[in-house]
Design a protein around this motif. Structure first.
Motif, PDB file in Angstrom:
ATOM      1  N   LYS A 206     101.112  24.782  57.864  1.00 61.70           N
ATOM      2  CA  LYS A 206      99.726  24.694  57.439  1.00 61.70           C
ATOM      3  C   LYS A 206      98.830  25.353  58.485  1.00 61.70           C
ATOM      4  CE  LYS A 206      96.211  21.419  55.903  1.00 61.70           C
ATOM      5  NZ  LYS A 206      95.891  19.996  55.623  1.00 61.70           N
ATOM      6  N   GLY A 207      97.981  26.295  58.055  1.00 59.78           N
ATOM      7  CA  GLY A 207      97.073  27.004  58.951  1.00 59.78           C
ATOM      8  C   GLY A 207      97.593  28.350  59.417  1.00 59.78           C
ATOM      9  N   ASP A 208      98.850  28.689  59.159  1.00 60.21           N
ATOM     10  CA  ASP A 208      99.377  29.993  59.560  1.00 60.21           C
ATOM     11  C   ASP A 208      98.676  31.095  58.784  1.00 60.21           C
ATOM     12  OD1 ASP A 208     101.063  28.729  61.257  1.00 60.21           O
ATOM     13  OD2 ASP A 208     102.900  29.097  60.111  1.00 60.21           O
ATOM     14  N   ILE A 209      98.392  32.220  59.477  1.00 53.73           N
ATOM     15  CA  ILE A 209      97.722  33.354  58.835  1.00 53.73           C
ATOM     16  C   ILE A 209      98.722  34.109  57.962  1.00 53.73           C
ATOM     17  CG2 ILE A 209      96.519  35.535  59.225  1.00 53.73           C
ATOM     18  CD1 ILE A 209      95.421  34.381  61.808  1.00 53.73           C
ATOM     19  N   LEU A 210      98.339  34.319  56.698  1.00 48.58           N
ATOM     20  CA  LEU A 210      99.194  35.039  55.760  1.00 48.58           C
ATOM     21  C   LEU A 210      98.843  36.520  55.686  1.00 48.58           C
ATOM     22  CD1 LEU A 210      99.190  32.417  52.841  1.00 48.58           C
ATOM     23  CD2 LEU A 210     100.795  32.602  54.752  1.00 48.58           C
ATOM     24  N   LEU A 211      97.562  36.825  55.584  1.00 47.83           N
ATOM     25  CA  LEU A 211      97.115  38.229  55.554  1.00 47.83           C
ATOM     26  C   LEU A 211      95.645  38.298  55.932  1.00 47.83           C
ATOM     27  CD1 LEU A 211      95.173  38.799  52.863  1.00 47.83           C
ATOM     28  CD2 LEU A 211      97.346  38.817  51.680  1.00 47.83           C
ATOM     29  N   THR A 212      95.190  39.505  56.232  1.00 49.06           N
ATOM     30  CA  THR A 212      93.771  39.745  56.533  1.00 49.06           C
ATOM     31  C   THR A 212      93.269  40.887  55.663  1.00 49.06           C
ATOM     32  OG1 THR A 212      94.364  41.223  58.370  1.00 49.06           O
ATOM     33  CG2 THR A 212      93.926  38.916  58.904  1.00 49.06           C
ATOM     34  N   ILE A 213      92.005  40.790  55.271  1.00 51.99           N
ATOM     35  CA  ILE A 213      91.332  41.828  54.485  1.00 51.99           C
ATOM     36  C   ILE A 213      90.407  42.594  55.421  1.00 51.99           C
ATOM     37  CG2 ILE A 213      89.708  42.234  52.593  1.00 51.99           C
ATOM     38  CD1 ILE A 213      90.865  39.789  51.216  1.00 51.99           C
ATOM     39  N   GLU A 214      90.331  43.914  55.267  1.00 53.41           N
ATOM     40  CA  GLU A 214      89.501  44.766  56.118  1.00 53.41           C
ATOM     41  C   GLU A 214      88.069  44.218  56.129  1.00 53.41           C
ATOM     42  OE1 GLU A 214      87.411  47.389  58.138  1.00 53.41           O
ATOM     43  OE2 GLU A 214      86.952  47.275  55.996  1.00 53.41           O
ATOM     44  N   PRO A 215      87.518  43.810  57.311  1.00 57.36           N
ATOM     45  CA  PRO A 215      86.292  43.000  57.357  1.00 57.36           C
ATOM     46  C   PRO A 215      84.989  43.778  57.535  1.00 57.36           C
ATOM     47  CG  PRO A 215      87.317  43.006  59.508  1.00 57.36           C
ATOM     48  CD  PRO A 215      88.157  43.898  58.643  1.00 57.36           C
ATOM     49  N   SER A 216      85.010  45.099  57.562  1.00 54.10           N
ATOM     50  CA  SER A 216      83.795  45.837  57.922  1.00 54.10           C
ATOM     51  C   SER A 216      82.648  45.568  56.955  1.00 54.10           C
ATOM     52  CB  SER A 216      84.103  47.344  57.987  1.00 54.10           C
ATOM     53  OG  SER A 216      84.591  47.804  56.749  1.00 54.10           O
ATOM     54  N   VAL A 217      82.923  45.570  55.657  1.00 54.08           N
ATOM     55  CA  VAL A 217      81.865  45.332  54.672  1.00 54.08           C
ATOM     56  C   VAL A 217      81.333  43.908  54.811  1.00 54.08           C
ATOM     57  CG1 VAL A 217      81.337  45.202  52.212  1.00 54.08           C
ATOM     58  CG2 VAL A 217      82.793  47.041  53.085  1.00 54.08           C
ATOM     59  N   LEU A 218      82.235  42.946  54.980  1.00 54.69           N
ATOM     60  CA  LEU A 218      81.815  41.559  55.127  1.00 54.69           C
ATOM     61  C   LEU A 218      81.045  41.341  56.424  1.00 54.69           C
ATOM     62  CD1 LEU A 218      85.131  39.888  53.940  1.00 54.69           C
ATOM     63  CD2 LEU A 218      83.030  40.205  52.614  1.00 54.69           C
ATOM     64  N   GLN A 219      81.449  42.046  57.498  1.00 55.74           N
ATOM     65  CA  GLN A 219      80.721  41.936  58.762  1.00 55.74           C
ATOM     66  C   GLN A 219      79.320  42.510  58.630  1.00 55.74           C
ATOM     67  OE1 GLN A 219      81.853  40.426  61.755  1.00 55.74           O
ATOM     68  NE2 GLN A 219      79.627  40.639  62.113  1.00 55.74           N
ATOM     69  N   ALA A 220      79.182  43.596  57.878  1.00 49.62           N
ATOM     70  CA  ALA A 220      77.859  44.184  57.657  1.00 49.62           C
ATOM     71  C   ALA A 220      76.959  43.202  56.918  1.00 49.62           C
ATOM     72  CB  ALA A 220      77.999  45.484  56.881  1.00 49.62           C
ATOM     73  N   GLN A 221      77.508  42.484  55.959  1.00 54.80           N
ATOM     74  CA  GLN A 221      76.721  41.481  55.245  1.00 54.80           C
ATOM     75  C   GLN A 221      76.277  40.360  56.184  1.00 54.80           C
ATOM     76  OE1 GLN A 221      79.178  40.233  51.977  1.00 54.80           O
ATOM     77  NE2 GLN A 221      78.936  42.157  50.833  1.00 54.80           N
ATOM     78  N   VAL A 222      77.129  39.982  57.122  1.00 50.90           N
ATOM     79  CA  VAL A 222      76.756  38.967  58.106  1.00 50.90           C
ATOM     80  C   VAL A 222      75.615  39.467  58.976  1.00 50.90           C
ATOM     81  CG1 VAL A 222      77.539  37.661  60.115  1.00 50.90           C
ATOM     82  CG2 VAL A 222      79.032  37.892  58.115  1.00 50.90           C
ATOM     83  N   ASP A 223      75.726  40.706  59.454  1.00 55.31           N
ATOM     84  CA  ASP A 223      74.673  41.271  60.307  1.00 55.31           C
ATOM     85  C   ASP A 223      73.355  41.360  59.559  1.00 55.31           C
ATOM     86  OD1 ASP A 223      76.623  41.490  62.227  1.00 55.31           O
ATOM     87  OD2 ASP A 223      77.015  43.625  61.855  1.00 55.31           O
ATOM     88  N   GLU A 224      73.413  41.770  58.297  1.00 54.60           N
ATOM     89  CA  GLU A 224      72.198  41.875  57.491  1.00 54.60           C
ATOM     90  C   GLU A 224      71.557  40.509  57.291  1.00 54.60           C
ATOM     91  OE1 GLU A 224      70.810  43.506  53.063  1.00 54.60           O
ATOM     92  OE2 GLU A 224      72.878  43.732  53.750  1.00 54.60           O
ATOM     93  N   SER A 225      72.373  39.516  56.999  1.00 51.85           N
ATOM     94  CA  SER A 225      71.852  38.169  56.792  1.00 51.85           C
ATOM     95  C   SER A 225      71.273  37.605  58.086  1.00 51.85           C
ATOM     96  CB  SER A 225      72.970  37.253  56.284  1.00 51.85           C
ATOM     97  OG  SER A 225      73.476  37.705  55.051  1.00 51.85           O
TER      98      SER A 225
END
Length: 410
Positions: free
Chosen positions: A107-126
């Motif tokens: 439980k809690g092990d990382i299975l995969l990651t999605i390329e975060p650039s678009v999501l990071q941009a949304q965080v910066d904008e917010s």
């Protein structure tokens, strides 16, 4: 005179003998004689058979000792008890995959990651929007406090003071809204890293690195994780004719094609009340729990299930055909008050006797006989050889439906 005597002697010598005449007649009439002989032989067999039957030969079924088991059979698919489908709540391109088929995860092990650039941009904008709304809120607050003092000193009107108050309250709401957008953007960025919610084994991986997942309308499935492969279950379909005898906790045996020489054990865990109809047949789902500690059983295997309803050992039994007698009239013996529903016609020492009995366990092929008067070597009389069959019922009959739940499908 001598001449005539010679002619007579010559005629007597040339005349055929009696034996020759008889053989000649038989040869000319041979087919008719053969036919007549066949008819005589047939008549002899028919009358002889009838006389032999009149002597009292009976058709019988042997009573035996043995074990009896009432079962219901079905098929089903072996599946893990709890299976979790892992999906993605955000869209993007898969950056890395850290597990594969058959991988054990905690439980809690990382299975995969999605390329975060678009999501990071949304965080910066917010975050920028939140900072801007907070600045506006601070200015509106100062303006309101200043106008409130001026209003108290009588330098501005009440309308101007209330306007500054409204602007301040609206700026507070803007801060709340932009902060919520910022928190949502940060949460979505966290969704770019997908972790296992349970401990188990990855039994299915449906994506590859570089693949784009779109979560606009529905959550795409990425992995399927079986929580515990040491505990499996079988979902079988049982017809409405047999579901009445199925109870939770009943023992179950089953086989799979992968291990044809091995028999596995389980127990009825659940009887689901929701029916389904297939080809006008109403069936119910019966869930069977299975111990898979050795991990020999795999998800998706087809199981041939035998649900044991009842077992009895070392009992008196006979084939079901022995209980289909509807009348004792054709036996030609004194039966008194005996009826097929309550008595068995037993052939004992060449004589027919009537023995009271009751039925015990009934399967598709055999029936248990409950009686204290049955002796070793007894046979059940089911008819008299050569007697005319009759459908006349007597006391409700003995048979009825002999099968019930049997050792195989109906």
């Amino acid at each position: 005179m001598a001449k005539n005597t010679k002619k007579v002697e010559s005629a007597i010598q040339n005349r055929p003998s009696f034996l020759r005449r008889t053989l000649s007649w038989v040869w000319r009439k041979k087919w008719w004689i053969l036919l007549a002989a066949a008819v005589l032989i047939g008549i002899n067999l028919i009358w002889g058979g009838a006389k032999k039957s009149d002597k009292g030969e009976f058709a019988t079924v042997q009573i035996i000792h043995g074990d009896l088991r009432q079962v219901v059979t079905a098929t089903g698919e072996i599946q893990p008890v709890n299976t979790v489908n892992i999906g993605s709540q955000v869209s993007g391109t898969i950056d890395n995959i850290y597990v594969d088929f058959n991988s054990h995860v905690n439980k809690g092990d990382i299975l995969l990651t999605i390329e975060p650039s678009v999501l990071q941009a949304q965080v910066d904008e917010s975050a920028a929007s939140l900072a801007s709304s907070e600045s506006k809120r601070n200015y509106a607050k100062s303006e309101y406090e200043r106008n409130k003092s001026l209003y108290n000193d009588g330098f501005i009107s009440r309308a101007e003071m209330e306007q500054s108050q409204t602007t301040y309250e609206q700026s507070e709401q803007d801060v709340v809204r932009t902060r919520s957008q910022y928190e949502r953007a940060k949460t979505n960025l966290g969704y770019a890293t997908i972790s296992s919610p349970v401990e188990g084994t990855v039994i299915s991986r449906k994506v590859d690195v570089g693949q784009t997942v779109a979560a606009s309308f529905q959550t795409p499935d990425l992995f399927e994780i079986a929580e515990d492969l040491t505990k499996m279950q079988i979902e079988t379909s049982v017809s409405e004719a047999d579901i009445g005898v199925i109870k939770e906790g009943q023992p179950v045996t089953f086989t799979v094609d992968a291990y044809p020489q091995k028999t596995f054990a389980g127990r009825v865990h659940q009887i689901r009340l929701s029916p389904t109809t297939t080809s006008n047949v109403v069936v119910y789902t019966v869930v069977i729990s299975v111990d898979n500690s050795d991990l020999s059983l795999m998800p998706g295997m087809t199981a041939f299930v035998t649900i044991v309803i009842e077992e009895k050992f070392d009992i008196i039994k006979a084939q079901n055909s022995a209980f289909l007698v509807r009348s004792f009239d054709s036996l030609g013996v004194d039966m008194g008050d005996a009826k097929p529903s309550t008595h068995l016609a037993i052939l004992r020492d060449g004589k027919v006797v009537f023995v009271p009995y009751s039925k015990g366990l009934v399967t598709a092929t055999e029936t248990e006989i409950i009686s204290d008067e049955i002796q070793d070597g007894d046979k059940i009389v089911v008819g008299k050889i050569g007697a005319t069959a009759t459908n006349k019922p007597s006391g409700g009959g003995m048979g009825g439906r002999p099968g019930g739940m049997g050792g195989g499908p109906r």
